[in-house]
Design an enzyme around this catalytic site. Structure first.
Site, PDB file in Angstrom:
ATOM      1  N   GLY A 286      -3.746  -5.532   2.299  1.00 29.82           N
ATOM      2  CA  GLY A 286      -3.324  -4.203   2.730  1.00 29.82           C
ATOM      3  C   GLY A 286      -3.982  -3.728   4.006  1.00 29.82           C
TER       4      GLY A 286
ATOM      5  N   GLU B  97      -6.591 -14.582  -2.554  1.00 26.94           N
ATOM      6  CA  GLU B  97      -6.364 -13.336  -1.827  1.00 26.94           C
ATOM      7  C   GLU B  97      -7.698 -12.783  -1.326  1.00 26.94           C
ATOM      8  OE1 GLU B  97      -2.429 -11.381  -2.975  1.00 26.94           O
ATOM      9  OE2 GLU B  97      -3.936 -10.652  -4.352  1.00 26.94           O
TER      10      GLU B  97
ATOM     11  N   GLU C   5      -7.580  -5.419  -6.681  1.00 26.21           N
ATOM     12  CA  GLU C   5      -7.631  -3.969  -6.955  1.00 26.21           C
ATOM     13  C   GLU C   5      -8.068  -3.724  -8.396  1.00 26.21           C
ATOM     14  OE1 GLU C   5      -3.724  -3.088  -5.453  1.00 26.21           O
ATOM     15  OE2 GLU C   5      -4.465  -3.565  -3.451  1.00 26.21           O
TER      16      GLU C   5
ATOM     17  N   HIS D 176      -6.204  -9.237 -10.118  1.00 27.94           N
ATOM     18  CA  HIS D 176      -5.943  -8.802  -8.737  1.00 27.94           C
ATOM     19  C   HIS D 176      -7.180  -8.067  -8.215  1.00 27.94           C
ATOM     20  CE1 HIS D 176      -4.279  -6.509  -5.388  1.00 27.94           C
ATOM     21  NE2 HIS D 176      -3.348  -7.442  -5.325  1.00 27.94           N
TER      22      HIS D 176
ATOM     23  N   ASN E  19       4.216  -8.170  -5.156  1.00 33.55           N
ATOM     24  CA  ASN E  19       3.457  -7.250  -6.016  1.00 33.55           C
ATOM     25  C   ASN E  19       3.697  -5.836  -5.490  1.00 33.55           C
ATOM     26  OD1 ASN E  19       1.542  -5.778  -7.408  1.00 33.55           O
ATOM     27  ND2 ASN E  19      -0.190  -6.569  -6.202  1.00 33.55           N
ATOM     28  N   TRP E  20       4.460  -5.079  -6.242  1.00 32.95           N
ATOM     29  CA  TRP E  20       4.816  -3.729  -5.769  1.00 32.95           C
ATOM     30  C   TRP E  20       3.701  -2.706  -5.980  1.00 32.95           C
ATOM     31  CZ3 TRP E  20      10.586  -2.945  -7.688  1.00 32.95           C
ATOM     32  CH2 TRP E  20      11.424  -3.749  -6.899  1.00 32.95           C
ATOM     33  N   LYS E  21       2.649  -3.091  -6.670  1.00 33.09           N
ATOM     34  CA  LYS E  21       1.552  -2.150  -6.979  1.00 33.09           C
ATOM     35  C   LYS E  21       2.130  -0.860  -7.571  1.00 33.09           C
ATOM     36  CE  LYS E  21      -0.825  -4.185  -3.090  1.00 33.09           C
ATOM     37  NZ  LYS E  21      -2.052  -4.234  -2.339  1.00 33.09           N
TER      38      LYS E  21
ATOM     39  N   SER F 280      -1.732  -9.447   3.542  1.00 32.86           N
ATOM     40  CA  SER F 280      -0.989  -9.021   4.739  1.00 32.86           C
ATOM     41  C   SER F 280       0.039 -10.045   5.218  1.00 32.86           C
ATOM     42  CB  SER F 280      -1.959  -8.646   5.859  1.00 32.86           C
ATOM     43  OG  SER F 280      -2.765  -7.548   5.451  1.00 32.86           O
TER      44      SER F 280
ATOM     45  N   GLY G 183       2.180  -7.961  -0.918  1.00 34.69           N
ATOM     46  CA  GLY G 183       2.134  -6.573  -1.365  1.00 34.69           C
ATOM     47  C   GLY G 183       3.087  -5.723  -0.535  1.00 34.69           C
ATOM     48  N   GLY G 184       2.531  -5.076   0.490  1.00 32.87           N
ATOM     49  CA  GLY G 184       3.286  -4.101   1.290  1.00 32.87           C
ATOM     50  C   GLY G 184       4.653  -4.575   1.750  1.00 32.87           C
TER      51      GLY G 184
HETATM   52  C1  PEP Z   1      -1.429  -7.912  -2.778  1.00 35.37           C
HETATM   53  O1  PEP Z   1      -1.350  -6.781  -3.225  1.00 35.37           O
HETATM   54  O2  PEP Z   1      -1.579  -8.861  -3.556  1.00 35.37           O
HETATM   55  C2  PEP Z   1      -1.335  -8.108  -1.333  1.00 35.37           C
HETATM   56  C3  PEP Z   1      -1.522  -9.314  -0.858  1.00 35.37           C
HETATM   57  O3  PEP Z   1      -1.062  -6.998  -0.570  1.00 35.37           O
HETATM   58  P1  PEP Z   1      -0.676  -6.989   1.011  1.00 35.37           P
HETATM   59  O4  PEP Z   1       0.392  -8.033   1.206  1.00 35.37           O
HETATM   60  O5  PEP Z   1      -0.159  -5.594   1.241  1.00 35.37           O
HETATM   61  O6  PEP Z   1      -1.891  -7.304   1.776  1.00 35.37           O
END
Ligand code: PEP
Length: 249
Positions: free
Chosen positions: A172, A166, A97, A95, A9-11, A212, A233-234
Site C-alpha cells: 500500500g 509481501e 495487516e 496478512h 485482496n480487497w481488504k 504495490s 491490494g489497491g
Molecule cells: C495486500 O494487501 O496484500 C497488498 C499487496 O496491497 P497493495 O497491492 O495495495 O500493496
C-alpha cells in the site's frame, strides 16, 4: 508445473453493492493456459460475490481472515467451515495487516493454517519483513521464521497451500520490491520448504509476490525467478486495473 495465480485482496473495501457492480466490469482476456484468479472480498460481501460470479468458474473466491476454532463465543469472527460453505476456496492467513495492526502471532497463524486445511480451504500464507528488518539484513531470518511457524506440524501429504511474500514496506505504499529482491526472497522460501517439507512438496507450492503490484509493473514481477503469481491490494479494487493484471498472468 505450478499454475500462475493472480489474487486480489480487497481488504475493507467493496460492500455487497459494490461487489455486485465489480463482476460484470471484470472481463479480462486471459492467456492460455489461463491463470488462476482469486478474489478475496470482505466476509460480508462473500455471498454477493458468489452470486455475482455465477457462470465464471475461472474466478475463485476467498476470505481474508478466519478464526482457528470451528465455532464458539468469538464475537465478530468467522470459521473456516463457514467460509467454505459460503463459497470461499482460499483463506488469507497472516496478512501483514493482521500481524501488525491486530497483533496476530506466528502461533495464531499456525492454528489458522491448520483450521483452513482441516476444513478444506486452501490457505494463502503471507510472510514478509518490515523496513527495519530489511535494513538490519534480517529478511531471510524473518520470512523463514514465519514460514516455519505456519507449516509446523503439518501432517505429511497434507493438502496444498500457497505462500505470499509481501514485504511490509511495499504494501500500500507504492514501493515495490525489485524483481531481484522478490526472486531472492522466493528462492529462500522455496529452499526452506524443500528442507522442511521435502523437495517434491516444496516444488508444488506457488509463491506469490505482493506489494504495490499494478498493471505497469506486473509483467516484470511475474518474470522474476520463482514468482508464481501476485497478491494485489489497491489495484484489485478497480475491475479494469485488476483485469489488466490478470491478463499479464
Ligand atoms: C495486500 O494487501 O496484500 C497488498 C499487496 O496491497 P497493495 O497491492 O495495495 O500493496
Amino acid at each position: 508445473m505450478r499454475p500462475t495465480v493472480i489474487a486480489g485482496n480487497w481488504k475493507m473495501h467493496h460492500g455487497p453493492a459494490a461487489t455486485r457492480e465489480f463482476f460484470p466490469e471484470f472481463s479480462p482476456e486471459l492467456s492460455d493456459p489461463e491463470p488462476t484468479i482469486g478474489i478475496l472480498p470482505p466476509a460480508i460481501s462473500l455471498l454477493a460475490a458468489v452470486e455475482a460470479r455465477k457462470g465464471r468458474p475461472e474466478v475463485a473466491l476467498g476470505i481474508q481472515n478466519i478464526h482457528w476454532e470451528h465455532k464458539g463465543a468469538y464475537t465478530g469472527e468467522h470459521s473456516a467451515g463457514m467460509a467454505l460453505s459460503t463459497g470461499a476456496r482460499y483463506a488469507l492467513v497472516g496478512h501483514s495487516e493482521r500481524r501488525h495492526v491486530f497483533d496476530e502471532t506466528d502461533d495464531e497463524v499456525r492454528q489458522k493454517v491448520s483450521a483452513a486445511l482441516g476444513e478444506g480451504l486452501i490457505p494463502v500464507v503471507c510472510v514478509g519483513e518490515t523496513l527495519e528488518e530489511r535494513q538490519a539484513g534480517r529478511v531471510d531470518d524473518v520470512i523463514v521464521r514465519q514460514l516455519d511457524a505456519a507449516v509446523e506440524g503439518l501432517p505429511e501429504g497434507a493438502p496444498r497451500f500457497l505462500l505470499a511474500y509481501e514485504p511490509v514496506w511495499a504494501i500500500g505504499t507504492g514501493e515495490t520490491a525489485t524483481p531481484a529482491d522478490a526472486a531472492a526472497a522466493h528462492g529462500t522460501l522455496r529452499k526452506r520448504m524443500a528442507e522442511t517439507l521435502g523437495a517434491e512438496r516444496a516444488a508444488e507450492v506457488p509463491i506469490l509476490y505482493g506489494g504495490s503490484v499494478k498493471p505497469s509493473n506486473v509483467a516484470e514481477i511475474l518474470a522474476a525467478s520463482d514468482v508464481d503469481g501476485v497478491l494485489v491490494g489497491g489495484a484489485s479494487l478497480d475491475a479494469k486495473s485488476f483485469a489488466a493484471i490478470a491478463e499479464a498472468g
